[in-house]
Design an enzyme around this catalytic site. Structure first.
Site, PDB file in Angstrom:
ATOM      1  N   ARG A 187      -6.881  -7.785  -9.589  1.00 32.04           N
ATOM      2  CA  ARG A 187      -7.375  -9.154  -9.908  1.00 32.04           C
ATOM      3  C   ARG A 187      -8.894  -8.882  -9.980  1.00 32.04           C
ATOM      4  O   ARG A 187      -9.359  -7.717  -9.900  1.00 32.04           O
ATOM      5  CB  ARG A 187      -7.241  -9.853  -8.346  1.00 32.04           C
ATOM      6  CG  ARG A 187      -7.941  -9.232  -7.139  1.00 32.04           C
ATOM      7  CD  ARG A 187      -7.919 -10.242  -6.012  1.00 32.04           C
ATOM      8  NE  ARG A 187      -7.811  -9.542  -4.881  1.00 32.04           N
ATOM      9  CZ  ARG A 187      -8.908  -8.849  -4.173  1.00 32.04           C
ATOM     10  NH1 ARG A 187     -10.088  -9.289  -4.740  1.00 32.04           N
ATOM     11  NH2 ARG A 187      -8.891  -8.166  -3.277  1.00 32.04           N
ATOM     12  N   GLU A 194      -3.041   6.786   7.807  1.00 30.48           N
ATOM     13  CA  GLU A 194      -3.973   7.832   7.113  1.00 30.48           C
ATOM     14  C   GLU A 194      -4.783   8.409   7.952  1.00 30.48           C
ATOM     15  O   GLU A 194      -5.245   7.872   8.910  1.00 30.48           O
ATOM     16  CB  GLU A 194      -4.776   6.782   6.297  1.00 30.48           C
ATOM     17  CG  GLU A 194      -3.993   6.305   4.988  1.00 30.48           C
ATOM     18  CD  GLU A 194      -4.785   5.419   3.927  1.00 30.48           C
ATOM     19  OE1 GLU A 194      -6.197   5.084   4.353  1.00 30.48           O
ATOM     20  OE2 GLU A 194      -4.261   4.954   2.987  1.00 30.48           O
ATOM     21  N   LYS A 213       0.673  -1.309   0.047  1.00 33.03           N
ATOM     22  CA  LYS A 213      -0.086   0.090   0.041  1.00 33.03           C
ATOM     23  C   LYS A 213       0.888   1.474  -0.028  1.00 33.03           C
ATOM     24  O   LYS A 213       0.542   2.282  -0.792  1.00 33.03           O
ATOM     25  CB  LYS A 213      -0.900  -0.003   1.135  1.00 33.03           C
ATOM     26  CG  LYS A 213      -1.764  -1.113   1.263  1.00 33.03           C
ATOM     27  CD  LYS A 213      -2.915  -0.748   2.397  1.00 33.03           C
ATOM     28  CE  LYS A 213      -3.766  -2.173   2.643  1.00 33.03           C
ATOM     29  NZ  LYS A 213      -4.600  -2.779   2.013  1.00 33.03           N
ATOM     30  N   HIS A 225     -14.100  -4.203   8.611  1.00 29.35           N
ATOM     31  CA  HIS A 225     -13.324  -3.777   7.393  1.00 29.35           C
ATOM     32  C   HIS A 225     -13.513  -4.782   6.266  1.00 29.35           C
ATOM     33  O   HIS A 225     -12.569  -4.656   5.247  1.00 29.35           O
ATOM     34  CB  HIS A 225     -11.672  -3.192   7.598  1.00 29.35           C
ATOM     35  CG  HIS A 225     -11.660  -2.300   8.535  1.00 29.35           C
ATOM     36  ND1 HIS A 225     -12.296  -1.071   8.540  1.00 29.35           N
ATOM     37  CD2 HIS A 225     -11.026  -2.471  10.006  1.00 29.35           C
ATOM     38  CE1 HIS A 225     -11.855  -0.332   9.648  1.00 29.35           C
ATOM     39  NE2 HIS A 225     -11.296  -1.086  10.359  1.00 29.35           N
TER      40      HIS A 225
HETATM   41  P1  ADP Z   1     -12.978  -7.979  -2.737  1.00 27.39           P
HETATM   42  O1  ADP Z   1     -12.101  -6.920  -2.600  1.00 27.39           O
HETATM   43  O2  ADP Z   1     -12.459  -8.920  -3.908  1.00 27.39           O
HETATM   44  O3  ADP Z   1     -14.382  -7.481  -2.695  1.00 27.39           O
HETATM   45  P2  ADP Z   1     -12.332  -8.710  -0.083  1.00 27.39           P
HETATM   46  O4  ADP Z   1     -11.845  -7.464   0.130  1.00 27.39           O
HETATM   47  O5  ADP Z   1     -13.593  -9.027   0.825  1.00 27.39           O
HETATM   48  O6  ADP Z   1     -12.800  -9.134  -1.651  1.00 27.39           O
HETATM   49  O7  ADP Z   1     -11.521  -9.784   0.090  1.00 27.39           O
HETATM   50  C1  ADP Z   1     -11.128 -10.886  -0.625  1.00 27.39           C
HETATM   51  C2  ADP Z   1      -9.734 -10.937  -1.029  1.00 27.39           C
HETATM   52  O8  ADP Z   1      -9.074 -10.530   0.134  1.00 27.39           O
HETATM   53  C3  ADP Z   1      -9.307 -11.970  -1.501  1.00 27.39           C
HETATM   54  O9  ADP Z   1      -8.353 -12.044  -2.503  1.00 27.39           O
HETATM   55  C4  ADP Z   1      -8.872 -12.797  -0.115  1.00 27.39           C
HETATM   56  O10 ADP Z   1      -7.982 -13.723  -0.487  1.00 27.39           O
HETATM   57  C5  ADP Z   1      -8.243 -11.659   0.508  1.00 27.39           C
HETATM   58  N1  ADP Z   1      -7.796 -11.807   1.886  1.00 27.39           N
HETATM   59  C6  ADP Z   1      -9.146 -11.997   2.803  1.00 27.39           C
HETATM   60  N2  ADP Z   1      -8.508 -11.976   3.895  1.00 27.39           N
HETATM   61  C7  ADP Z   1      -7.298 -12.197   3.916  1.00 27.39           C
HETATM   62  C8  ADP Z   1      -6.133 -12.203   4.880  1.00 27.39           C
HETATM   63  N3  ADP Z   1      -6.398 -12.762   6.214  1.00 27.39           N
HETATM   64  N4  ADP Z   1      -4.956 -12.141   4.317  1.00 27.39           N
HETATM   65  C9  ADP Z   1      -4.726 -11.884   3.064  1.00 27.39           C
HETATM   66  N5  ADP Z   1      -5.630 -11.578   2.144  1.00 27.39           N
HETATM   67  C10 ADP Z   1      -6.785 -11.866   2.511  1.00 27.39           C
HETATM   68  P1  ADP Z   2      -7.608  -4.125   2.650  1.00 22.33           P
HETATM   69  O1  ADP Z   2      -6.337  -4.107   1.833  1.00 22.33           O
HETATM   70  O2  ADP Z   2      -7.722  -4.944   3.693  1.00 22.33           O
HETATM   71  O3  ADP Z   2      -8.990  -4.121   1.716  1.00 22.33           O
HETATM   72  P2  ADP Z   2      -8.184  -1.145   2.494  1.00 22.33           P
HETATM   73  O4  ADP Z   2      -6.958  -0.095   2.752  1.00 22.33           O
HETATM   74  O5  ADP Z   2      -8.722  -1.268   1.168  1.00 22.33           O
HETATM   75  O6  ADP Z   2      -7.662  -2.483   3.012  1.00 22.33           O
HETATM   76  O7  ADP Z   2      -9.260  -0.776   3.608  1.00 22.33           O
HETATM   77  C1  ADP Z   2     -10.141  -1.806   3.991  1.00 22.33           C
HETATM   78  C2  ADP Z   2     -11.414  -0.577   4.522  1.00 22.33           C
HETATM   79  O8  ADP Z   2     -10.902   0.150   5.615  1.00 22.33           O
HETATM   80  C3  ADP Z   2     -11.873   0.198   3.543  1.00 22.33           C
HETATM   81  O9  ADP Z   2     -13.034  -0.330   2.621  1.00 22.33           O
HETATM   82  C4  ADP Z   2     -12.531   1.231   4.756  1.00 22.33           C
HETATM   83  O10 ADP Z   2     -13.942   0.793   5.220  1.00 22.33           O
HETATM   84  C5  ADP Z   2     -11.659   1.336   5.679  1.00 22.33           C
HETATM   85  N1  ADP Z   2     -10.813   2.470   5.609  1.00 22.33           N
HETATM   86  C6  ADP Z   2      -9.466   2.221   4.953  1.00 22.33           C
HETATM   87  N2  ADP Z   2      -8.852   3.517   4.884  1.00 22.33           N
HETATM   88  C7  ADP Z   2      -9.462   4.295   5.468  1.00 22.33           C
HETATM   89  C8  ADP Z   2      -9.423   5.776   5.862  1.00 22.33           C
HETATM   90  N3  ADP Z   2      -8.549   6.362   5.556  1.00 22.33           N
HETATM   91  N4  ADP Z   2     -10.617   6.386   6.368  1.00 22.33           N
HETATM   92  C9  ADP Z   2     -11.762   5.700   6.986  1.00 22.33           C
HETATM   93  N5  ADP Z   2     -11.627   4.341   6.413  1.00 22.33           N
HETATM   94  C10 ADP Z   2     -10.716   3.463   5.979  1.00 22.33           C
HETATM   95 MG    MG Z   3      -9.282  -2.938   0.275  1.00 23.56          MG
END
Ligand code: ADP
Ligand code: ADP
Ligand code: MG
Length: 668
Positions: free
Chosen positions: A297, A202, A118, A237
């Site tokens: 993906r 953030e 990230k 989240h």
């Molecule tokens: P999407 O972003 O495709 O809607 P999600 O954000 O809910 O789906 O999570 C699905 C993705 O996050 C998949 O790629 C899944 O394997 C990955 N994922 C879920 N849990 C974990 C974890 N604990 N560590 C790493 N990747 C994860």
């Molecule tokens: P992941 O890789 O687990 O999907 P993300 O960076 O996409 O992580 O963040 C997952 C979720 O966390 C977001 O969908 C949102 O709900 C919350 N989130 C992430 N960043 C912020 C932010 N700066 N402020 C508020 N909520 C956040």
């Molecule tokens: Mg995300």
């Protein structure tokens, strides 16, 4: 134009079935891979061939890329589709495919790498002019510096593991004093889960919404975006409901976000399907969007985009990977109507979304429909990777199915979602189906008052809601018992043992277990022929009829159509208002009372022991965290059921335990 003859699908569950369906439609042969636990899985039968690749744990099968590549070579596949999760965002795997002469159906390894962390991806996006959430994403990880940066950004802030994903490795921090402890705990989780403790910070957005843009690129330098998805309804989240288009999105903002997402893709020479996730801040003045991360993906929620565009994104992936240009240009892309997806998961929403395992004893789905025109959008679509009788095991994630509905308007889609959820019947394990109905019916969701705190905000209408009342549940269970006896009787009129005489005045007694206590219900027929059911005070007139649509029950003048299933002593009742279950005690079969399990602390689900917070001899109080377990990719804290002293710890961190295994013993 070139197209693959055969592809290997390096995944399982619904996404493997989803990819196989498009491949089949395009007359491309498919190869499945499977683990021990998946030997009879639906995705194996969905493919033309299948290869066993190892043990049930992902690290022994779906993550063993040398075996997957060998399987592709042995079966003569031209390309590998990684699905989502597992190896889909692993740049080494993408490179290894290329080195083995196989096409990886996804972006180039370099683009995966660029977007993998990230912090680095934010540095890249900064250069590309994509708006970023105010924050710190430098490589200097000195804790004092991180603290100063957080103070400068201003609280609340979010600490994120740079290598994180799936909602893991994030800590919201409210004030400067809490920062150091939250940082340490985030780094611990990051190193354990992702092998990398680098973090970024953030600003925590106000009334945040998660809005993401689906993009596509081809190998000829063309890019398009396929509009947005709103994924604001989340727990831990993680996404729960997704929809397209995003309510309240203006055409100008859509265009701006689309262009920012395409700029992000262009900056890393992206090829294939990808999603650029934005956090959108809602203030009095309007909405402001900021880049959050890019997922390199196909996403879980891609079907909502398919529903509003009428396109098959897996077909686009295959065509792009085969070297073809994007099938359409930006100006040729149009939206139609509104789509919503619900993720149906094996979990217990009333118990902090604890994942559940078990067998799908009953698995009945709403009918999938396509009414308007032959080529029009499907009203109700289900993507799943299971069948009735399949087990949901602890090895993989807890998503059982995705339910996608489409309507001309959001209101119509919402109504369809509620109806389809009411027709989704799962017995044998806990699911979030009823919880999803409550979310869809909630004021906030119905009026599109969306932000990531919707679930906590609406908590009092979402959790512990029984919409089918006790009298109806009892009436349904009684009717089911009588219907079962009637069908047995028709088969063998001499087998009746109950002394119940339909035309006589005999009272029939039924016993139920309600809130842990035995309660009797009585049924009799009046002289005028009406049946009466009494559950205590006033008897209610009961009528029922078993029809091909289900059980038509009329209790006290109120009619409803129900679906009723008996599994053991539990009767499961599903209706338009909701679902409930009731335990009917079989008076003949029942003997004895369950033993009280005093002083034992057992695993609530099968999984891995992560850590113990206490040691033998410690005095603990009720509710105090004792241990952390990991199951289905989530961590769960196990708390003391009562005050006491820890007598003995029976497992070590890292041990795999079965459901009900005793983790430690306590003395009073
Ligand atoms: P999407 O972003 O495709 O809607 P999600 O954000 O809910 O789906 O999570 C699905 C993705 O996050 C998949 O790629 C899944 O394997 C990955 N994922 C879920 N849990 C974990 C974890 N604990 N560590 C790493 N990747 C994860
Ligand atoms: P992941 O890789 O687990 O999907 P993300 O960076 O996409 O992580 O963040 C997952 C979720 O966390 C977001 O969908 C949102 O709900 C919350 N989130 C992430 N960043 C912020 C932010 N700066 N402020 C508020 N909520 C956040
Ligand atoms: Mg995300």
């Amino acid at each position: 134009m070139f197209m693959f003859k055969k592809i290997l699908i390096a995944n399982r569950g619904e996404i493997a079935c989803r990819v196989a369906a498009t491949a089949h439609r395009m007359a491309i042969k498919t190869v499945a891979v499977y683990s021990d636990a998946d030997a009879d899985a639906k995705h194996v039968t969905a493919c033309d061939e299948a290869m066993h690749i190892g043990g049930s744990a992902p690290k022994d099968s779906y993550l063993r890329w040398e075996r997957i590549i060998a399987a592709a070579q042995a079966t003569g596949a031209d390309a590998i589709h990684p699905g989502y999760g597992f190896l889909s965002e692993n740049e080494e795997f993408a490179q290894a495919c290329a080195d083995a002469g196989l096409v990886f159906i996804g972006p180039p390894a370099s683009a995966i790498k660029a977007m993998g962390l990230k912090a680095e991806s934010k540095r890249l996006m900064e250069k590309a002019g994509v708006p970023l959430v105010p924050g710190y994403h430098g490589s200097d990880q000195n804790p004092a510096l991180l603290q100063r940066e957080a103070d400068r950004i201003g609280y609340p802030v979010l600490i994120k593991a740079s290598a994180g994903g799936g909602g893991k490795g994030m800590r919201a921090v409210e004030s400067s004093e809490e920062f150091a402890a939250a940082l340490a705990s985030c780094q611990r989780e990051a190193i354990n889960s992702f092998g990398d403790d680098a973090v970024l910070i953030e600003k925590y957005a106000q009334r945040p919404r998660h809005i993401e843009i689906q993009i596509f690129g081809d190998a000829h330098g063309n890019y398009v975006h396929l509009f947005e998805r709103d994924c604001s309804v989340q727990r831990r989240h993680q996404k729960v409901l997704e929809e397209a288009p995003a309510p309240g999105m203006t055409e100008a903002m859509r265009q701006e976000m689309g262009e920012a997402a395409v700029a992000a893709a262009r900056a890393v020479h992206y090829v294939g399907a990808g999603t650029v996730e934005f956090i959108v801040e809602q203030r009095a003045g309007g909405m402001t969007f900021y880049f959050m991360e890019m997922n390199t993906r196909l996403q879980v929620e891609h079907p909502v985009t398919e529903a509003i565009t009428g396109l098959d994104l897996v077909e686009w992936q295959l065509r792009v990977a085969a070297g073809q240009p994007l099938p359409l240009k930006q100006v040729q892309l149009h939206r139609r109507g509104h789509a919503i997806e619900a993720r149906i998961c094996a979990e217990s929403p009333d118990n902090q979304f604890l994942p559940a395992t078990g067998t799908l004893q009953v698995y009945r789905q709403p009918v999938c429909t396509r009414f308007e025109r032959a080529d029009g959008p499907t009203h109700v679509r289900i993507d799943d990777g299971v069948r009735e009788g399949d087990a949901i095991s602890p090895y993989y994630d807890s998503m059982v199915a995705k339910l996608i509905v489409h309507g001309d308007t959001r209101e119509q889609a919402l109504a369809r979602m509620d109806q389809a959820l009411s027709e989704f019947h799962i017995v044998g394990l806990q699911t979030n189906v009823q919880f999803l109905r409550h979310v869809v019916q909630s004021q906030s969701f119905a009026t599109a008052d969306l932000d990531t705190a919707l679930i906590p905000r609406e908590a009092n209408v979402l959790f512990n809601q029984e919409k089918i009342g006790l009298p109806v549940a009892v009436g349904a269970a009684v009717a089911l018992t009588l219907e079962e006896e009637k069908s047995r009787e028709t088969a063998d009129p001499f087998s009746r043992t109950d002394g119940w005489c339909l035309h006589g005045l005999t009272q029939r007694r039924f016993e139920f277990e309600i809130h842990g206590e035995l309660q009797a219900a009585h049924l009799w027929r009046e002289h005028d022929g009406t049946m009466k059911l009494s559950l205590g005070a006033s008897p209610l007139p009961l009528r029922y009829e078993s029809t091909h649509k289900g059980l038509q029950l009329e209790l006290d003048g109120q009619r409803c159509l129900l679906q009723v299933y008996r599994r053991g002593e539990v009767v499961h009742v599903f209706g338009a208002k909701g679902a409930t279950q009731i335990t009917e005690i079989d008076l003949l079969a029942h003997a004895g009372v369950a033993q009280h399990e005093g002083g034992r602390l057992t695993a609530p689900m099968p999984g891995k022991v992560v850590s113990f917070q206490v040691k033998a001899g410690d005095t603990v109080s009720r509710g105090q965290p004792l241990a952390v377990m990991e199951a289905m990719k989530m961590e769960h804290t196990i708390a003391a059921p009562a005050d006491g002293v820890v007598a003995e710890i029976l497992y070590a961190p890292g041990d795999q335990v079965l459901e009900g295994a005793e983790l430690l013993t306590m003395a009073a």
